[in-house]
Each structure stands twice: as C-alpha cells, then as structure tokens.
Design a protein around this motif. Structure first.
Motif, PDB file in Angstrom:
ATOM      1  N   ASN A  99       0.530  18.634 -25.516  1.00  0.00           N
ATOM      2  CA  ASN A  99      -0.313  19.819 -25.325  1.00  0.00           C
ATOM      3  C   ASN A  99      -1.164  20.066 -26.569  1.00  0.00           C
ATOM      4  OD1 ASN A  99       1.891  21.854 -23.221  1.00  0.00           O
ATOM      5  ND2 ASN A  99       0.459  20.264 -22.709  1.00  0.00           N
ATOM      6  N   HIS A 100      -2.051  21.045 -26.476  1.00  0.00           N
ATOM      7  CA  HIS A 100      -2.949  21.346 -27.587  1.00  0.00           C
ATOM      8  C   HIS A 100      -2.936  22.844 -27.885  1.00  0.00           C
ATOM      9  CE1 HIS A 100      -4.352  17.388 -26.357  1.00  0.00           C
ATOM     10  NE2 HIS A 100      -4.895  17.268 -27.547  1.00  0.00           N
ATOM     11  N   ARG A 101      -2.950  23.159 -29.173  1.00  0.00           N
ATOM     12  CA  ARG A 101      -3.006  24.556 -29.606  1.00  0.00           C
ATOM     13  C   ARG A 101      -4.445  25.063 -29.544  1.00  0.00           C
ATOM     14  NH1 ARG A 101       0.442  21.943 -33.276  1.00  0.00           N
ATOM     15  NH2 ARG A 101       2.610  22.670 -33.159  1.00  0.00           N
ATOM     16  N   ARG A 102      -4.585  26.319 -29.835  1.00  0.00           N
ATOM     17  CA  ARG A 102      -5.913  26.934 -29.793  1.00  0.00           C
ATOM     18  C   ARG A 102      -6.871  26.288 -30.783  1.00  0.00           C
ATOM     19  NH1 ARG A 102      -9.190  31.051 -31.585  1.00  0.00           N
ATOM     20  NH2 ARG A 102     -10.089  32.404 -29.961  1.00  0.00           N
ATOM     21  N   ASP A 103      -6.337  25.818 -31.939  1.00  0.00           N
ATOM     22  CA  ASP A 103      -7.197  25.189 -32.948  1.00  0.00           C
ATOM     23  C   ASP A 103      -7.476  23.715 -32.662  1.00  0.00           C
ATOM     24  OD1 ASP A 103      -4.802  23.953 -33.501  1.00  0.00           O
ATOM     25  OD2 ASP A 103      -4.547  24.793 -35.502  1.00  0.00           O
TER      26      ASP A 103
ATOM     27  N   THR B 235       1.371  28.234 -29.706  1.00  0.00           N
ATOM     28  CA  THR B 235       0.093  27.738 -29.187  1.00  0.00           C
ATOM     29  C   THR B 235      -1.134  28.301 -29.892  1.00  0.00           C
ATOM     30  OG1 THR B 235      -0.091  29.502 -27.533  1.00  0.00           O
ATOM     31  CG2 THR B 235       1.175  27.542 -26.920  1.00  0.00           C
ATOM     32  N   GLY B 236      -0.966  29.429 -30.581  1.00  0.00           N
ATOM     33  CA  GLY B 236      -2.125  30.063 -31.198  1.00  0.00           C
ATOM     34  C   GLY B 236      -2.917  30.945 -30.259  1.00  0.00           C
ATOM     35  N   TYR B 237      -2.510  31.037 -28.979  1.00  0.00           N
ATOM     36  CA  TYR B 237      -3.188  31.892 -28.005  1.00  0.00           C
ATOM     37  C   TYR B 237      -2.479  33.236 -27.913  1.00  0.00           C
ATOM     38  CZ  TYR B 237      -5.789  27.832 -26.283  1.00  0.00           C
ATOM     39  OH  TYR B 237      -6.612  26.742 -26.175  1.00  0.00           O
ATOM     40  N   GLY B 238      -3.260  34.301 -27.972  1.00  0.00           N
ATOM     41  CA  GLY B 238      -2.703  35.629 -27.786  1.00  0.00           C
ATOM     42  C   GLY B 238      -2.555  35.967 -26.310  1.00  0.00           C
ATOM     43  N   GLN B 239      -1.890  37.088 -26.037  1.00  0.00           N
ATOM     44  CA  GLN B 239      -1.694  37.505 -24.645  1.00  0.00           C
ATOM     45  C   GLN B 239      -3.019  37.657 -23.913  1.00  0.00           C
ATOM     46  OE1 GLN B 239       0.668  40.917 -23.851  1.00  0.00           O
ATOM     47  NE2 GLN B 239       2.589  40.037 -24.617  1.00  0.00           N
ATOM     48  N   ASP B 240      -3.993  38.254 -24.563  1.00  0.00           N
ATOM     49  CA  ASP B 240      -5.271  38.507 -23.882  1.00  0.00           C
ATOM     50  C   ASP B 240      -5.995  37.219 -23.523  1.00  0.00           C
ATOM     51  OD1 ASP B 240      -7.506  39.038 -26.710  1.00  0.00           O
ATOM     52  OD2 ASP B 240      -5.606  37.933 -26.575  1.00  0.00           O
ATOM     53  N   GLU B 241      -5.667  36.106 -24.195  1.00  0.00           N
ATOM     54  CA  GLU B 241      -6.301  34.823 -23.893  1.00  0.00           C
ATOM     55  C   GLU B 241      -5.508  33.992 -22.891  1.00  0.00           C
ATOM     56  OE1 GLU B 241      -6.232  33.802 -28.129  1.00  0.00           O
ATOM     57  OE2 GLU B 241      -8.362  33.373 -27.940  1.00  0.00           O
TER      58      GLU B 241
ATOM     59  N   ALA C 126      -2.694  18.851 -31.680  1.00  0.00           N
ATOM     60  CA  ALA C 126      -1.800  18.436 -30.601  1.00  0.00           C
ATOM     61  C   ALA C 126      -0.346  18.640 -31.002  1.00  0.00           C
ATOM     62  CB  ALA C 126      -2.053  16.972 -30.252  1.00  0.00           C
ATOM     63  N   PHE C 127       0.491  18.883 -30.024  1.00  0.00           N
ATOM     64  CA  PHE C 127       1.933  18.958 -30.257  1.00  0.00           C
ATOM     65  C   PHE C 127       2.658  18.533 -28.989  1.00  0.00           C
ATOM     66  CE2 PHE C 127       3.348  22.772 -27.911  1.00  0.00           C
ATOM     67  CZ  PHE C 127       2.123  23.319 -27.545  1.00  0.00           C
TER      68      PHE C 127
ATOM     69  N   PHE D 185      -4.056  25.114 -19.177  1.00  0.00           N
ATOM     70  CA  PHE D 185      -5.121  25.210 -20.176  1.00  0.00           C
ATOM     71  C   PHE D 185      -4.663  24.629 -21.519  1.00  0.00           C
ATOM     72  CE2 PHE D 185      -2.912  29.245 -20.963  1.00  0.00           C
ATOM     73  CZ  PHE D 185      -2.887  29.316 -22.345  1.00  0.00           C
ATOM     74  N   LEU D 186      -3.360  24.373 -21.661  1.00  0.00           N
ATOM     75  CA  LEU D 186      -2.855  23.745 -22.881  1.00  0.00           C
ATOM     76  C   LEU D 186      -3.035  22.232 -22.875  1.00  0.00           C
ATOM     77  CD1 LEU D 186       0.514  25.693 -23.299  1.00  0.00           C
ATOM     78  CD2 LEU D 186      -1.624  26.087 -24.536  1.00  0.00           C
ATOM     79  N   GLN D 187      -3.381  21.671 -21.734  1.00  0.00           N
ATOM     80  CA  GLN D 187      -3.505  20.217 -21.627  1.00  0.00           C
ATOM     81  C   GLN D 187      -4.830  19.739 -22.225  1.00  0.00           C
ATOM     82  OE1 GLN D 187      -3.010  19.343 -17.447  1.00  0.00           O
ATOM     83  NE2 GLN D 187      -1.133  20.565 -17.324  1.00  0.00           N
ATOM     84  N   GLY D 188      -4.858  18.438 -22.541  1.00  0.00           N
ATOM     85  CA  GLY D 188      -6.061  17.840 -23.104  1.00  0.00           C
ATOM     86  C   GLY D 188      -6.277  16.448 -22.554  1.00  0.00           C
ATOM     87  N   PRO D 189      -7.292  15.732 -23.047  1.00  0.00           N
ATOM     88  CA  PRO D 189      -7.600  14.395 -22.519  1.00  0.00           C
ATOM     89  C   PRO D 189      -6.442  13.413 -22.639  1.00  0.00           C
ATOM     90  CG  PRO D 189      -9.386  15.213 -23.909  1.00  0.00           C
ATOM     91  CD  PRO D 189      -8.249  16.167 -24.075  1.00  0.00           C
ATOM     92  N   ALA D 190      -5.591  13.579 -23.662  1.00  0.00           N
ATOM     93  CA  ALA D 190      -4.493  12.629 -23.868  1.00  0.00           C
ATOM     94  C   ALA D 190      -3.230  13.009 -23.112  1.00  0.00           C
ATOM     95  CB  ALA D 190      -4.185  12.508 -25.357  1.00  0.00           C
ATOM     96  N   THR D 191      -3.232  14.129 -22.425  1.00  0.00           N
ATOM     97  CA  THR D 191      -2.058  14.526 -21.649  1.00  0.00           C
ATOM     98  C   THR D 191      -1.853  13.549 -20.497  1.00  0.00           C
ATOM     99  OG1 THR D 191      -2.473  16.849 -22.187  1.00  0.00           O
ATOM    100  CG2 THR D 191      -0.974  16.411 -20.366  1.00  0.00           C
ATOM    101  N   ASP D 192      -0.620  13.142 -20.281  1.00  0.00           N
ATOM    102  CA  ASP D 192      -0.293  12.160 -19.239  1.00  0.00           C
ATOM    103  C   ASP D 192      -0.558  12.769 -17.869  1.00  0.00           C
ATOM    104  OD1 ASP D 192       2.578   9.981 -18.706  1.00  0.00           O
ATOM    105  OD2 ASP D 192       0.820  10.360 -17.466  1.00  0.00           O
ATOM    106  N   ARG D 193      -1.620  12.292 -17.181  1.00  0.00           N
ATOM    107  CA  ARG D 193      -1.983  12.879 -15.885  1.00  0.00           C
ATOM    108  C   ARG D 193      -0.942  12.577 -14.811  1.00  0.00           C
ATOM    109  NH1 ARG D 193      -4.569  16.402 -17.978  1.00  0.00           N
ATOM    110  NH2 ARG D 193      -5.014  17.093 -15.838  1.00  0.00           N
TER     111      ARG D 193
END
Length: 741
Positions: free
Chosen positions: A537-541, A493-499, A544-545, A507-515
């Motif tokens: 889902n979406h990575r920190r950068d 995901t590109g997110y560290g533990q502290d994030e 999408a994946f 928090f990995l979801q985005g507008p295109a995630t199936d609600r």
C-alpha cells in the motif's frame, strides 16, 4: 467510396464513403513459423493517402468515427475489400489474415461475404481476425457473423488476446483456429497477470488445437518471450515490415478444422439432458442449487461469462438483482434473459427480453464459462395436479462441452447492451459512533465485570486507542465506503478522517499493488467472507509499506451483513527481511549473481523443457586465469573488486533469458537455452564475446590489471542429459582448453 489503389471500388457512396478524397492501399506483413523462420501466411493491412499525406489506420478510423458509426462500418468493409482485391499476387495454398471489426462482421450478410470471397485468387486460405474491441457489445450478432464466415470455409482468429478480458471470455464461444497474443504480452515484464493470460490461452489451444500467434515481435528478446508463451507463429518488424506479398514461402499453414457444431437443440435443458439424467426438485430446493453455481462464478477471475435465463422478470427479486450486480462487477459479461427482462435489470447486467413463444422462456438456467471452469444448471416445470405443489426437474453439468453448448444458446440470444453507465461516486458517509457499529454487528455477551451499559463506551475507547489501524466499512452502501478510522490508521497512512471517510479502502493501493490479490479480496468480500492478505500500500506522502490486512464481516442480530471491520499492521520490516533472506539463499553476496544452488535448479528445469521441445541447452564453465596472483599482489579487497568487474562484464554479453551464476571462488557458470540441438556455433559465438569482454584492463585498489579467463562448454543432448554430467563435461573441456592455451 474512394477507389483503393488495387482492385475495384467498394459499394455505394455517401454514408459508405471512408472519405471522398482518401485512397486506400493494401500492404502485407508476413506471419512466420517461429520454429523454422519460414513465412507461412500474411496479414493484409491497409494504409491511406489523402492529398499526398500518408494516413495510419488509426487516423483513418478516427476520421470515420467523426462522421458516425455508419462511416466506421463502411470504412472497415472497404478495408476488407481492398485487402482482398490486392491479393491477386498470392499463390495457391497461401494463407491470408484479414482484420474485421465485430460490428462489421455482424453486419455483413451471406451475400456480402460471398461477393468478397469471389474476388479471391483460387486456393487462398482466409483467416478472419476478430478484434477484441467491443467484442461483447453485439454477442449474438457476432456469433452469427462467425457462423457465416465459416460457411464459406474460412477460418477465424481472435486478435489482441490479453488486452482485455473480453477476448479470453469469448474464446470458448468463438472457438478460433488462431489465438493472437496482444503485443503488450510479448513486451511486458513477466507478472502474475501475464501468466494468467498465458495459462488460459494454453488451456484453450490445447482443447481445440488452435495455433498461438504472438504479434509485435521487434527484438530478439521479444522473440524469446514469444517462445516462452508457447507461441507457434509470430509476426512483427523483427521479421519484416509491411510491404508487398513475399516471394518465398514455407510449407502451407495447415489450420485445424473448425470444431463441429453440436446437433441442434432448442433449449439448454435439452442440451444437458442428453447425457445427464434429470432429477426431481422444487423451487425451494432449486434456489440454493442456483446460488451455489453463482457463488462459484463469484470466485473466478474477470474472464468469466455468466449467462442466466429466468421464466419471467418477476423472479428477479431484489436479492437476486443484488447477486447479479455483484457478479457483473467481477466478470467479463453477465447477462440475464427472460420474458419481461429489461435492458439493464441490475447495474452492469445485460438484459434481453425473450418472447413467450421462445422455448428458452420456459426454463430456469444459469451457466458459467471461464478458461478453467464451466458449470450449467437448467430446470423446467413438470405437469402438476390441479391445486398441487409446483414440481420441477433439473440437470446439472460440469462437462465443459455440454456447458458451452448450453451457454451458446443463451449467448446467441443476448441483444446488444446499452452503453455502460457511469456510476456516481458514493456520497461521503457521515461519521458514525463506533458503539453503534458494534451494536449493529451483534456484540457477544458482555465481558465479566463490565455492566452492559458500559460496554459500548469501553469498546469505542478500545478501538480508538488500539495500536493497530482499525477501519469500519459500510457493507450495505455502494462501493463499501469507510465510516470509521482510528488514530493508528491515520498515523499508519498519513490520511486524516476527513480524507478517508466515504472512500473505499483501495485508495491506498498503487501501481505496484498485486492486482491478482486485489481481485481475490474483492470476490471474498462480495461473498461475505473473512479476508487476510499482505498488500503493498501507499501512504499519503507516496511512500510504500507492506500492509498486513485482516477484514472480517459483521452481521446484525438477524444475520444480515452490515459492516466490515479491518485490522491493519505495517509489516514492511518483516517482508523486507524475508525478501533479503530469500535473495541471499539463491544469490552471491559479492557479485549479486545467482549462486550454485540457483543455477543448478534452473539448469535442471531447462533440461526438462528441452527434452520436450527438442532444443539444446549449453553449459559454459568460466575460470579466471591467475586470480590467486591478484590476491597475492594487490590484496583480497582488490581480488573482490576484480570479481565484481568480471561479473559485470560477463553479464553485459549474456542474452536475455540465459543465466549467469557465480559457481565458486573465481569460477562462473553460464547456461544458454533454446539452442539448435546439433549445432555448437551459437555457443562458440558467445565464447568469443565473453573473451572480448575481458580485453580492457580494469582498475583495482593498488593498480591496473588485465583479466583473462579459460572457458569450456558442454551441449545437451550431445554431452549429457542431466545437470551434473553437463557441468562436469564443461569443467573438463575448460581444463583442456587451458592446457593448450
């Protein structure tokens, strides 16, 4: 109150004023029958003027809101009176739609409504539009207002359905004669969310015979989408802008009569017991029956209404409050009634205290109503011998009409809830040792050859070095925050533990995630079930994946749910490969158009639909002229380029909703839908546009060439009723047209 431009001023002044220097005037927007295009009703709208400046309704109400709630109510009532006072030009038999906000409808007395009705021209049918805003803020008062409106012989429409779940949730209780689809549904791209709303509207309209009205129609594409939703009526700038009442009208709009009110009953038990025999029970047996109904509600979508009644607030145990907090998080309205019940017995739950003299206070009730599900359970005490065990009887029903009648008794008692609170963001959780989580989870017996004292450290190292992303969430904390992520999750995901720690995994979801999938996952987690899903889902950068997620519940030694363990894998390549394979199965590689299999499947479906609707379907066969000579003269690369140009030009003149496909070689097939069954003029207009599209020359490798095509068409039901017959007829007509030039 400032006097509107038509009719006498409204009542009072001061708090009743919409603005001392504001003048109101009424305009009317036609409502048309989408099948005939005739005007069958008008909606009365209000515009304002202040110091020569035009004010929109939004500006009017924004100014009233700044002066307080009383001014908003006064302005809304003034708008109603302005529309009615200006309706003198409507003919007998006309239908007038008027907008009323729920708080205004709740505040208008029978006398106020009778006074407004007396100003109407004789024979004008009124439809009161109840807007979706704040529908659930005053449910009991709103239902009472609707009853008063119907006592006048007026009809009810529910406005803006689809903008908020509240509108669909209240349809069973309001029983409107018209359901107005929010303009966003007409203009939005097709999606699962839109389909869910349309399906729910269809279900309610079929049950009660309500008309479906699509608003906001501005283009032919909007009209096509409105028809696809099943709308019978429509309005919008595509037909006319708001103005004076129309001069020409179609046949009067015959709205379905309001459904008869059920015979009076004082309690939910009495309603259900009319056709369901009561069964003996005890509190110990009744509790799991109640939880089963609640569990069914947990699996529904956010248009569900859950209404329950307890014999006293003391029965709201800590576990019960947690269950109802979970219900409130996934439903449009969850309300609890009973003696001693507070205004918010659990987070998000609307509470209403019942007087002990209220007969409902002596019953144990839970009701669930959604567009596609209804259930009600009601129980009451039986007389018991002194010192003997508590004896009860209960009735359980899944009959929709019975359930709604019982639920309406509860809804009519629900008081206005307090303003929704804002939950604080849960504190960032501390990092916990994975071995602790494993011990809390209740580990299986130690592995053979591994000493028990070595197992926690071994499991910790195994999870930390696993190739899949592993997460652990605290199921006992609000919002289920993450308390552990491994290195593979950080890389994925590109997110560290502290994030990541302390946040919900969404928090990995985005507008295109199936609600829709997200809601199902949330409900299964709330019921402590295992979840498996593939989400975008979406990575920190921001990239999408596709994330293949398995979430499993973890229980302690006493069986209590404490954590969830998530296993996450990037399956983007697999999903993209599957999507490519599926696309190629139904599309032509060269032009990107649907292929023969796809167009035949859609043609068969459109013919089945046309058999029900009465509209015609046309098949147009298109064959490029002299295509072989292009290949012979310029080569096959130029021939392929010519096919791509031809497909692009054909696509440029095809209507939205029609289907263009590559049939074979240099042949194309076009399916036109929603046509007059006995009129081929629209098809001939399309043919002229197709031929015109080929007139400009095209550049291909090796030179410039002109494209021409021969066309022929067949129209159902005139030329056939099945796909094969229509295609053959269109092909034959194409060859005849080619022979005659």
């Amino acid at each position: 109150m400032a006097q509107p431009s038509a009719g006498p001023p409204g009542r009072g002044a001061g708090a009743d004023e919409p603005g001392a220097d504001t003048r109101l005037r009424a305009v009317y927007q036609p409502v048309v029958d989408l099948r005939t295009g005739e005007v069958v009703a008008v909606e009365g709208l209000v515009r304002g003027t202040r110091d020569g400046t035009e004010l929109s309704p939004g500006q009017l109400f924004a100014g009233a809101a700044a002066r307080g709630a009383a001014s908003v109510l006064a302005l809304d009532e003034a708008c109603l009176r302005c529309v009615v006072d200006s309706a003198s030009g409507l003919r007998a038999g006309a239908t007038l739609f008027v907008n009323v906000e729920p708080p205004t409808l709740a505040s208008l007395s029978r006398r106020d409504l009778a006074e407004v009705a007396a100003r109407l021209p004789a024979g004008v049918q009124v439809v009161v539009e109840v807007t979706e805003r704040d529908l659930l803020q005053h449910p009991a008062q709103l239902l009472a207002g609707v009853r008063r409106v119907r006592e006048l012989g007026w009809s009810v429409a529910l406005d803006d359905v689809g903008a908020e779940p509240a509108a669909l949730a209240l349809v069973p209780f309001l029983r409107p004669q018209v359901i107005k689809l929010d303009l966003a549904l007409v203009r939005a791209r097709p999606s699962l969310d839109v389909a869910a709303i349309v399906n729910a509207v269809h279900a309610e309209a079929q049950r009660g015979g309500a008309f479906v009205l699509a608003e906001g129609i501005e283009t032919h594409e909007h009209l096509t989408r409105a028809l696809s939703t099943g709308a019978r009526l429509g309005q919008g700038w595509y037909f006319a802008h708001p103005g004076p009442p129309p001069e020409r009208w179609g046949a009067p709009l015959r709205l379905p009569p309001p459904e008869p009110s059920p015979s009076p009953a004082s309690t939910a038990f009495e309603v259900l017991n009319r056709s369901v025999a009561a069964q003996p029970t005890t509190p110990a047996l009744l509790a799991p029956l109640t939880r089963q109904v609640e569990r069914q509600a947990m699996l529904l979508d956010d248009t569900a209404v859950v209404l329950s009644c307890f014999q006293h607030a003391d029965f709201l145990t800590t576990a019960t409050r947690h269950r109802y907090e979970a219900l409130a998080s996934v439903s449009a309205l969850t309300a609890v009634l009973g003696p001693g019940v507070g205004a918010e017995p659990a987070a998000g739950v609307h509470g209403t205290a019942l007087h002990e003299d209220d007969p409902m206070s002596r019953e144990w009730v839970v009701t669930v109503v959604s567009p596609h599900f209804a259930a009600a359970l009601a129980a009451r005490d039986l007389d018991r011998a002194e010192g003997g065990p508590r004896r009860m009887e209960y009735v359980l029903s899944y009959d929709r009409e019975q359930v709604i009648a019982a639920a309406s008794l509860l809804m009519s008692r629900v008081q206005a809830p307090t303003a929704p609170g804002h939950r604080d963001t849960p504190p960032r959780a501390a990092v916990v040792d994975v071995s602790t989580a494993v011990r809390v989870a209740g580990a299986r017996p130690p592995l053979a050859g591994v000493a028990p004292e070595q197992l926690p450290a071994l499991l910790t190292r195994a999870i930390a070095t696993a190739s899949n992303g592993i997460t652990i969430a605290d199921a006992t904390a609000p919002d289920m925050p993450l308390v552990y992520v491994n290195a593979a999750f950080e890389q994925l995901t590109g997110y560290g533990q502290d994030e990541a720690l302390g946040r919900n995994c969404r928090f990995l979801q985005g507008p295109a995630t199936d609600r829709t999938q997200v809601r199902v996952i949330a409900r299964r987690l709330l019921t402590g079930r295992t979840v498996h899903a593939t989400l975008l889902n979406h990575r920190r950068d921001g990239s999408a994946f596709w994330n293949d997620v398995t979430i499993s519940p973890v229980h302690d030694a006493d069986g209590r749910l404490t954590h969830f363990i998530g296993n996450q894998v990037d399956v983007s390549e697999r999903v993209e490969r599957e999507e490519r394979t599926a696309h190629l199965a139904f599309h032509d590689v060269l032009t990107g158009l649907p292929n023969r299999a796809h167009v035949l499947e859609n043609l068969a479906r459109e013919l089945r639909r046309s058999a029900r609707s009465g509209y015609g379907v046309a098949v147009v066969f298109i064959d490029l002229d002299g295509f072989k000579s292009i290949n012979d003269r310029f080569g096959h690369a130029a021939g392929d380029q010519a096919l791509v140009h031809a497909a692009r030009r054909l696509r440029s003149v095809v209507r939205s909703g029609d289907l263009l496909a590559r049939w074979a070689g240099d042949e194309f097939l076009l399916v036109l839908t929603d046509l007059p069954a006995d009129d081929d003029a629209p098809v001939r207009r399309v043919l002229r546009q197709l031929h015109a599209a080929f007139e400009p020359a095209v550049e291909v490798p090796g030179g410039t060439l002109g494209l021409r095509a021969s066309t022929g068409f067949a129209l159902s039901p005139r030329d056939g009723l099945d796909a094969a017959t229509l295609v053959d007829a269109a092909d034959a007509h194409m060859y005849r047209s080619r022979r005659v030039g």
